[in-house]
Design an enzyme around this catalytic site. Sequence first.
Site, PDB file in Angstrom:
ATOM      1  N   SER A 189       0.684  -1.200   0.033  1.00  0.00           N
ATOM      2  CA  SER A 189      -0.193   0.076  -0.017  1.00  0.00           C
ATOM      3  C   SER A 189       0.766   1.313  -0.011  1.00  0.00           C
ATOM      4  O   SER A 189       0.532   2.410  -0.411  1.00  0.00           O
ATOM      5  CB  SER A 189      -0.868   0.115   1.315  1.00  0.00           C
TER       6      SER A 189
ATOM      7  N   HIS B 154       0.001   4.583   4.357  1.00  0.00           N
ATOM      8  CA  HIS B 154      -0.473   5.271   3.131  1.00  0.00           C
ATOM      9  C   HIS B 154       0.014   6.650   3.070  1.00  0.00           C
ATOM     10  O   HIS B 154       0.662   7.158   1.840  1.00  0.00           O
ATOM     11  CB  HIS B 154      -1.876   5.273   3.069  1.00  0.00           C
TER      12      HIS B 154
END
Length: 515
Positions: A294, A345
């Site tokens: 991610s 993220h």
Amino acid sequence: MDVYRHDLLYWQLIQYFIFNGMKVLDIHSNHREVWLEHENDNTVVRLIRTELDWGNALKKDIDNTLTTIERVRKKLGYRTLTVENVYVSTFPPVDSYEHLLDEPTQLGRNYATTVYTSLLEADEQKKEVILRKLCQRVHIPFPPLEEWDMQSYENIPLIRHEVMMIHEQRIQQEKALFQFAKPRLTYVLLFLIGVMFGIVEYNGGSQNISVLIEFGAKYNPAIEAGEWWRFFTAMFLHIGLLHLIMNSLALYYLGTAVERIYGRFRFLFIYVIAGLIGSVASYAFSEQISAGASGAIFGCFGALLYFGLIHKKIFLRTMGTSLFVILAINLALGFALPVIDNAAHIGGLVGGFFASGLMHLPKHKKSGKQFIYLLFVCIAFVGLFFYGMQNDSKTGADLAHLQYIQELLVEEEIEEAYQLAREIVDEGNERPEAFFLLGVAEAKLGMYEEGKVSFQQTVRLNPQFHEAHYNLALIYMELEQYDDALQSVEKAIEIEKDEQYEQIRDTLLIDTGRE
């Protein structure tokens, strides 16, 4: 002849605007309408070659154009837009039309778009006045009208051809920005991620925490023990099939786009740096055991945002709005769902942007700003790492460790479970679950006196913890303290009726002669 003169004026204006900082947005198939965009500000010029006989025809075209203009503003991603709507006509309409040109029209929410309508016709004085105002508003010099008047009508095909060539070149240049390289490394990364998922599943399951840690997931205690390589290996592991599918789809679409724009080497550099900074951000702010691509995938978002910084108008016209919406949704989900590691993220997003600035776009001139981006990359990585070393209030600390200890106990890794549980309790963890797991490990190691203390602390912290009362009863039985054992198991049954609890109670009643 006046008709040809105005045909020539139409193409002279287009050519002159292009030579003075404007780019062609669109040329209609009949070549009688051209949209131009100013390179340095939010200004669009619409030039249309037509013959206006009546004022209502002019009004109808203006109304249609106003509808189109709002779509253009939204497509270009402009908050505000100034539009010059310029008609080139041999003669003005025979009826009233001046009121259509007197004041600019404002459109949209908060009047985001301003539209000026001008008419260039046969009257030389009016034409010059209108052109002067037009050039002032679009910030370009007044054209050499005397030189233009000396040009022959035969120049029209030449000027038109030159404009069309410039337009085609611009289209090809823009296409080239998105087609620098064929995406191959993205498929290699997808293959490696798939292979690692299969290996982890074969060796115990990708949702088994102890297996994930064994194969290199981000686990803070191991990192602090010197296993820094986990920042890298965590990028290739995924927790469950759904996690793998979602990240693989995101990498396929974003990775191929970034690789096409930046090329293979730059893409790999951006991907790795974003993944590393995402991992170290997760280490800095979250104690949860984590894995996944991610952070690196969000680095692809960062790379596309950097492209937008360099080519703002192309970015807004092509992918800008969609990218902002997708990015906003993903970040919002990260804040809303605790299971999502949003620190990774955001770290990946920032890392991807900085790494892109460091590498810069292909075929673009290098600059001193690249050194600044290098500093940002270094500061981000080192700063987050040292902050993580000092941050004792990371989110998810207790649950992550306790879940791992529980799996170690299930897998009969008793010594390791005991050491980790003892360490957590000694550090001041006041969760009853921590003392319970420590008590289980101590009981399995035959440390009954220590286990008794741990279970007693568990029920002090949570008197309704029936498993702790039951395990405390078993400890008392090992220590031959049968009255205390009976009292503990009866407390467990009072909280939760369980057949196993009742069997132990019945055994104790017989042993103590109370039945």
